[in-house]
Design a protein around this motif. Structure first.
Motif, PDB file in Angstrom:
ATOM      1  N   GLY A  82       0.833  -1.187   0.000  1.00 21.62           N
ATOM      2  CA  GLY A  82       0.000   0.000   0.000  1.00 21.62           C
ATOM      3  C   GLY A  82       0.868   1.236   0.000  1.00 21.62           C
ATOM      4  N   ALA A  83       0.541   2.172   0.892  1.00 20.18           N
ATOM      5  CA  ALA A  83       1.272   3.437   0.939  1.00 20.18           C
ATOM      6  C   ALA A  83       2.627   3.263   1.611  1.00 20.18           C
ATOM      7  N   GLU A  84       3.655   3.833   1.016  1.00 21.12           N
ATOM      8  CA  GLU A  84       5.005   3.822   1.576  1.00 21.12           C
ATOM      9  C   GLU A  84       5.670   5.162   1.284  1.00 21.12           C
ATOM     10  N   ASP A  85       6.417   5.668   2.255  1.00 25.10           N
ATOM     11  CA  ASP A  85       7.200   6.885   2.050  1.00 25.10           C
ATOM     12  C   ASP A  85       8.601   6.469   1.602  1.00 25.10           C
ATOM     13  N   GLN A  86       8.907   6.705   0.328  1.00 23.49           N
ATOM     14  CA  GLN A  86      10.196   6.317  -0.237  1.00 23.49           C
ATOM     15  C   GLN A  86      10.851   7.502  -0.950  1.00 23.49           C
ATOM     16  N   ASN A  87      10.574   8.697  -0.463  1.00 23.39           N
ATOM     17  CA  ASN A  87      10.951   9.917  -1.158  1.00 23.39           C
ATOM     18  C   ASN A  87      12.373  10.366  -0.871  1.00 23.39           C
ATOM     19  N   THR A  88      13.006  10.936  -1.888  1.00 28.69           N
ATOM     20  CA  THR A  88      14.243  11.692  -1.735  1.00 28.69           C
ATOM     21  C   THR A  88      13.967  13.120  -2.190  1.00 28.69           C
ATOM     22  N   PRO A  89      14.084  14.116  -1.315  1.00 26.73           N
ATOM     23  CA  PRO A  89      13.767  15.498  -1.711  1.00 26.73           C
ATOM     24  C   PRO A  89      14.752  16.042  -2.743  1.00 26.73           C
ATOM     25  N   LEU A  90      14.322  17.064  -3.449  1.00 24.28           N
ATOM     26  CA  LEU A  90      15.203  17.882  -4.284  1.00 24.28           C
ATOM     27  C   LEU A  90      15.542  19.152  -3.515  1.00 24.28           C
ATOM     28  N   GLN A  91      16.679  19.761  -3.838  1.00 30.19           N
ATOM     29  CA  GLN A  91      17.058  21.052  -3.250  1.00 30.19           C
ATOM     30  C   GLN A  91      17.491  21.968  -4.376  1.00 30.19           C
ATOM     31  N   ILE A  92      16.789  23.107  -4.482  1.00 24.47           N
ATOM     32  CA  ILE A  92      17.128  24.124  -5.461  1.00 24.47           C
ATOM     33  C   ILE A  92      17.270  25.436  -4.699  1.00 24.47           C
ATOM     34  N   GLY A  93      18.486  25.935  -4.598  1.00 25.01           N
ATOM     35  CA  GLY A  93      18.709  27.163  -3.843  1.00 25.01           C
ATOM     36  C   GLY A  93      18.348  26.974  -2.381  1.00 25.01           C
ATOM     37  N   ASP A  94      17.472  27.839  -1.865  1.00 24.03           N
ATOM     38  CA  ASP A  94      17.132  27.784  -0.447  1.00 24.03           C
ATOM     39  C   ASP A  94      15.832  27.031  -0.185  1.00 24.03           C
ATOM     40  N   THR A  95      15.404  26.199  -1.145  1.00 24.72           N
ATOM     41  CA  THR A  95      14.138  25.486  -1.000  1.00 24.72           C
ATOM     42  C   THR A  95      14.314  23.999  -1.249  1.00 24.72           C
ATOM     43  N   LEU A  96      13.638  23.198  -0.419  1.00 27.83           N
ATOM     44  CA  LEU A  96      13.545  21.759  -0.632  1.00 27.83           C
ATOM     45  C   LEU A  96      12.162  21.441  -1.184  1.00 27.83           C
ATOM     46  N   PHE A  97      12.117  20.465  -2.101  1.00 24.84           N
ATOM     47  CA  PHE A  97      10.856  20.019  -2.683  1.00 24.84           C
ATOM     48  C   PHE A  97      10.733  18.520  -2.448  1.00 24.84           C
ATOM     49  N   LEU A  98       9.616  18.113  -1.890  1.00 33.45           N
ATOM     50  CA  LEU A  98       9.421  16.699  -1.601  1.00 33.45           C
ATOM     51  C   LEU A  98       8.016  16.285  -1.968  1.00 33.45           C
ATOM     52  N   CYS A  99       7.827  14.977  -2.141  1.00 30.81           N
ATOM     53  CA  CYS A  99       6.495  14.449  -2.435  1.00 30.81           C
ATOM     54  C   CYS A  99       6.182  13.341  -1.443  1.00 30.81           C
ATOM     55  N   THR A 100       4.895  13.112  -1.231  1.00 26.25           N
ATOM     56  CA  THR A 100       4.424  12.165  -0.228  1.00 26.25           C
ATOM     57  C   THR A 100       3.846  10.928  -0.916  1.00 26.25           C
ATOM     58  N   PRO A 101       3.494   9.888  -0.138  1.00 24.09           N
ATOM     59  CA  PRO A 101       2.964   8.672  -0.767  1.00 24.09           C
ATOM     60  C   PRO A 101       1.757   8.903  -1.667  1.00 24.09           C
ATOM     61  N   HIS A 102       0.957   9.928  -1.372  1.00 23.30           N
ATOM     62  CA  HIS A 102      -0.225  10.202  -2.182  1.00 23.30           C
ATOM     63  C   HIS A 102      -0.017  11.407  -3.101  1.00 23.30           C
ATOM     64  N   ASN A 103       1.263  11.635  -3.466  1.00 30.28           N
ATOM     65  CA  ASN A 103       1.631  12.628  -4.476  1.00 30.28           C
ATOM     66  C   ASN A 103       1.371  14.072  -4.079  1.00 30.28           C
ATOM     67  N   GLN A 104       1.274  14.363  -2.799  1.00 31.14           N
ATOM     68  CA  GLN A 104       1.277  15.767  -2.401  1.00 31.14           C
ATOM     69  C   GLN A 104       2.703  16.301  -2.552  1.00 31.14           C
ATOM     70  N   VAL A 105       2.823  17.494  -3.088  1.00 28.75           N
ATOM     71  CA  VAL A 105       4.126  18.137  -3.266  1.00 28.75           C
ATOM     72  C   VAL A 105       4.222  19.287  -2.275  1.00 28.75           C
ATOM     73  N   ILE A 106       5.340  19.336  -1.552  1.00 25.49           N
ATOM     74  CA  ILE A 106       5.515  20.331  -0.508  1.00 25.49           C
ATOM     75  C   ILE A 106       6.869  21.015  -0.693  1.00 25.49           C
ATOM     76  N   ALA A 107       6.883  22.340  -0.622  1.00 25.61           N
ATOM     77  CA  ALA A 107       8.123  23.112  -0.661  1.00 25.61           C
ATOM     78  C   ALA A 107       8.407  23.625   0.736  1.00 25.61           C
ATOM     79  N   ILE A 108       9.641  23.435   1.214  1.00 21.59           N
ATOM     80  CA  ILE A 108      10.001  23.874   2.556  1.00 21.59           C
ATOM     81  C   ILE A 108      11.309  24.648   2.530  1.00 21.59           C
ATOM     82  N   ASP A 109      11.465  25.512   3.501  1.00 17.24           N
ATOM     83  CA  ASP A 109      12.674  26.308   3.637  1.00 17.24           C
ATOM     84  C   ASP A 109      13.846  25.407   3.994  1.00 17.24           C
TER      85      ASP A 109
END
Length: 807
Positions: free
Chosen positions: A215-242
């Motif tokens: 079923g659902a599993e968190d297997q994500n590796t975030p990206l980092q562009i400049g001062d922001t990280l971008f990650l996705c969750t098991p249900h494809n939510q995309v989140i940008a964090i400082d």
């Protein structure tokens, strides 16, 4: 009554109970031993069982001869164990600890037995008991000590400092680069100071993977562009964090749904403000979009954009600054990946791997459900213009010209080998590398076409501009084992032995193989030997006469098993595994499935899996983690197949449309422990110049797992199955978190020594990544922790570690 016969009643009762215990132990070995001998296995268990049962009866009758008889049996066991297992710690533990505990109790009972017969107490037995106790205590202490399978020898390579101006700036792709190296040219965190690492911040995504396994599993590796990280969750939510605080900047929820296999391993990134390169500008114009997909003809509205494929087969382009859909991409920021696919039943076509951004194109494959039926969705690979979302080319491998886009009214060929994992890209050569799966179902291939057989479980190189095939190299012929290629190829240059280098592609496999190919030509650089393959007898199936074996590089966890390799927490557990082993048809690697029970080793989970390898180009070391889980398989004639749909890794699978259903499961003991000897998972370093194994260490402890899923709470480093990838840094560190226990670890990449670990709230299946903040100059190591595979503990954590801030 004199003092030699005065025996307290409690002591008499305890001796009787000991006799009963030894008798039961003996009877269990005797009954199982008879069956094992009938199967052609070891006589030890039958003989030890018979002698122990007799000794136990004598002990229950309080006769000293019972103790003497068991003592002789224990000495014989000691000798047999050394002959059968050698001086290997964990195999000896399996064979000796339980008999030694019983021997200790028998030695303590010896004076009571003597006195009950009117004889002198014989207190010398206490000395024997003391020796046994010291041995058991020493074994217990030793169990907590790490045991490298192979230690680094000779002089370790020096650490090469990062040249000024050569520091890594961004982590722009799932594997850091399109070469899939998972290597960071950063050296702020070193083996000398890594012990100072501490949690810098923790973020929560709100998407907790509530199920595990399929079923659902968190297997994500975030990206980092400049001062922001971008990650996705098991249900494809995309989140940008400082990048310095972990605070959320924006979030996007596509409301993606799928009945199973919910996961997002990574994202893509593209800077649309840059002009196309000369090579991209010279490439043929992309084909027009189908009628259902329209693109804006105006200027790019999203300068820097995040790309994501979803579990419900959509491709999204988001503004990296705001998270808004890019209106000039596809249809208002979305491309429908179901277009041209024909019928897709729920859960039959999902995308879980990160999209590959290759120049001006996004290249995507897809996961097709396993083992349910023939005629499942196509394994087509497609490339889209990263600016407009227009279809550029397709690779529909059953056609004579697979790279020509199809008329929208024509569907892609169904049931072709797919690419469910991540691909790699070499911009200098202009080639995209596809690691393929196999045409479903996995364990029956009688209906596969010659094209299916050519492209299954292979590396395929395509020209990025056109999708035209440059070369193909197959790692398994007529795959009946689900040995599809699970990992992103690793692109690096290796010494040619003449003072120069060769452009290499390294492909790890579920079968524990590492293939080193010239990525320009597809010709093996390291030796591959075609070996005679075992033949099966399933009616209507055909079998490859030979199979390729990569003998020029180390094979990881792929040795041919013998009965002596069986293991268990107790001799009884081990004996039952031996019985299972002898009941299987097993002809080594590539034992084909049939109507009888067949053993597959390595199993279809690995060997190596989707976490892929990492490489340090400054030392020329390749790092590979593996799991060691065998499977038993069986084909069920169609008339006898009563249940099972497939689409999962274990259990019954229908394979509708073929003469057989199938049944398979992990090769485990009654306690839920792998039946072969430890380690069950390792990390290995291979020197790509010498092509030799440098070091190999067990990875993970039983602190957060154990027999029958019960947490032992003990940090015993036995080495557990791994799932996830590693991160290498130029400072000489290797980070890894994909274990069964809840730790992020750092190893000295030159020696394999564990130099740091941090406890996480739950386990992880993600791959660590690292970056230096452009604002603060601090190097961070980030891991996504949603729960280890098969663990009931789940979470939604993203954790960053850094050295303490210096004032």
């Amino acid at each position: 009554m004199d003092e030699t016969t005065r025996v307290p009643a409690l002591c008499r009762v305890l001796v009787v109970l000991l006799g009963i215990l030894v008798t039961l132990f003996g009877l269990a070995l005797l009954v199982g031993g008879v069956r094992l001998v009938q199967l052609g296995g070891s006589w030890y268990f039958l003989l030890m069982g018979a002698v122990s049962a007799v000794a136990g009866v004598l002990l229950a009758m309080r006769r000293p001869n019972g103790a003497l008889l068991y003592g002789l049996a224990f000495l014989a066991t000691l000798l047999w164990a050394l002959v059968d297992a050698g001086w290997n710690f964990w195999p000896l533990v399996s064979r000796l600890v339980m008999p030694a505990v019983l021997a200790l109790l028998v030695a303590l009972a010896w004076p009571v037995l003597r006195r009950s017969r009117g004889q002198v107490a014989g207190r010398g037995a206490y000395g024997v008991a003391a020796v046994l106790l010291v041995g058991l205590l020493g074994t217990a202490v030793s169990a907590f000590q790490p045991r490298p399978v192979q230690t680094a020898q000779g002089t370790t390579p020096p650490v090469v400092p990062v040249a000024k101006g050569a520091e890594q700036r961004d982590w722009m792709h799932w594997g850091n680069t399109t070469a899939g190296t998972r290597f960071a040219a950063l050296d702020q965190i070193t083996p000398a100071n890594v012990k100072e690492l501490q949690v810098a911040w923790t973020a929560r995504t709100g998407d907790v993977p509530e199920s595990n396994g399929f079923g659902a599993e968190d297997q994500n590796t975030p990206l980092q562009i400049g001062d922001t990280l971008f990650l996705c969750t098991p249900h494809n939510q995309v989140i940008a964090i400082d990048a310095d605080s972990g605070k959320q900047r924006w979030a996007f929820d596509p409301k993606a749904t799928a009945p199973n296999w919910q996961r997002c391993r990574g994202l893509g990134y593209f800077d649309a403000t840059t002009a196309p390169s000369a090579a991209d500008a010279a490439a043929p114009a992309p084909a027009p979009l189908p009628a259902t997909e329209t693109a804006s003809t105006g200027p790019a509205l999203c300068g820097k954009r995040i790309l994501m494929t979803s579990i419900d087969a959509r491709l999204f382009a988001l503004d990296a600054k705001t998270g808004a859909l890019c209106p000039d991409f596809g249809s208002n920021g979305v491309v429908d990946l179901k277009a041209g696919m024909g019928e897709i039943k729920p859960g039959f076509y999902t995308l879980t791997a990160a999209p590959l951004v290759a120049g001006e194109l996004i290249v995507v494959g897809g996961r097709v459900a396993d083992n349910i039926e023939v005629g499942e969705p196509s394994g087509v690979v497609r490339a889209y213009n990263v600016r407009t979302g227009a279809l550029a080319w397709v690779w529909d491998l059953s056609r004579e010209t697979p790279d020509v886009p199809l008329d929208p009214s024509i569907h892609y060929t169904r049931a072709t080998p797919n690419v469910w994992t991540s691909m790699a890209y070499d911009p200098q050569l202009g080639l995209v590398y596809l690691p393929t799966g196999n045409t479903t179902p996995d364990q029956w291939a009688g209906e596969r076409t010659p094209q299916d057989d050519k492209y299954s479980s292979a590396v395929v190189a395509l020209e990025v501009a056109t999708g035209k095939e440059r070369w193909v190299y197959q790692t398994v012929h007529h795959d009946l084992w689900d040995y599809d290629l699970p990992a992103q190829p690793t692109l690096t240059d290796v010494p040619d032995g003449k003072g120069g280098t060769l452009p290499a592609l390294l492909q790890i496999t579920k079968a524990g193989q590492i293939f080193m190919l010239n990525r320009q030509t597809g010709v093996p650089i390291s030796e591959v030997r075609n070996i005679p393959a075992p033949q099966g007898n399933a009616q209507g199936e055909r079998y490859a006469a030979t199979q390729p074996l990569s003998v020029g590089l180390p094979q990881i966890g792929a040795q041919t098993l013998t009965e002596s390799d069986m293991w268990g927490a107790t001799p009884i557990d081990q004996m039952l595994c031996r019985i299972q082993f002898k009941q299987f048809r097993y002809d080594g690697m590539y034992t084909p499935p049939g109507e009888d029970l067949a053993l597959q080793w390595p199993g279809s989970l690995g060997g190596m899996n989707w976490g892929s390898a990492s490489v340090d180009p400054t030392t020329g070391y390749l790092f590979v983690n593996d799991m060691r889980l065998g499977l038993w398989t069986k084909l069920i004639p169609r008339a006898q197949m009563t249940s099972g749909d497939g689409g999962v890794e274990m259990g019954a699978a229908s394979q509708t449309g073929t003469p057989y259903g199938s049944l398979r499961d992990r090769f485990l003991s009654k306690l839920g422990i792998p039946c072969q000897k430890p380690p069950f998972g390792t990390m290995s370093a291979i020197n790509l110049a010498t092509r030799q194994l440098v070091w190999q260490v067990p990875v993970g402890t039983v602190k957060d797992t154990g027999p029958m899923g019960i947490k032992m709470g003990l940090p015993i480093p036995i080495g557990m199955p791994t799932l996830g990838g590693s991160l290498a840094t130029q400072s000489g560190l290797l980070f890894f978190a994909g274990t069964q226990d809840y730790y992020l670890r750092a190893y000295d990449s030159r020696t394999g020594e564990e130099v740091w670990k941090a406890r996480m709230p739950v386990g992880s299946q993600g791959t660590p990544m690292t970056y230096v903040s452009p604002k603060t100059g601090r190097q961070y190591v980030v891991i996504s922790a949603g729960g280890a595979r098969q663990s009931p503990d789940r979470g939604d954590y993203v954790i960053a570690y850094a050295l303490p801030e210096r004032k």
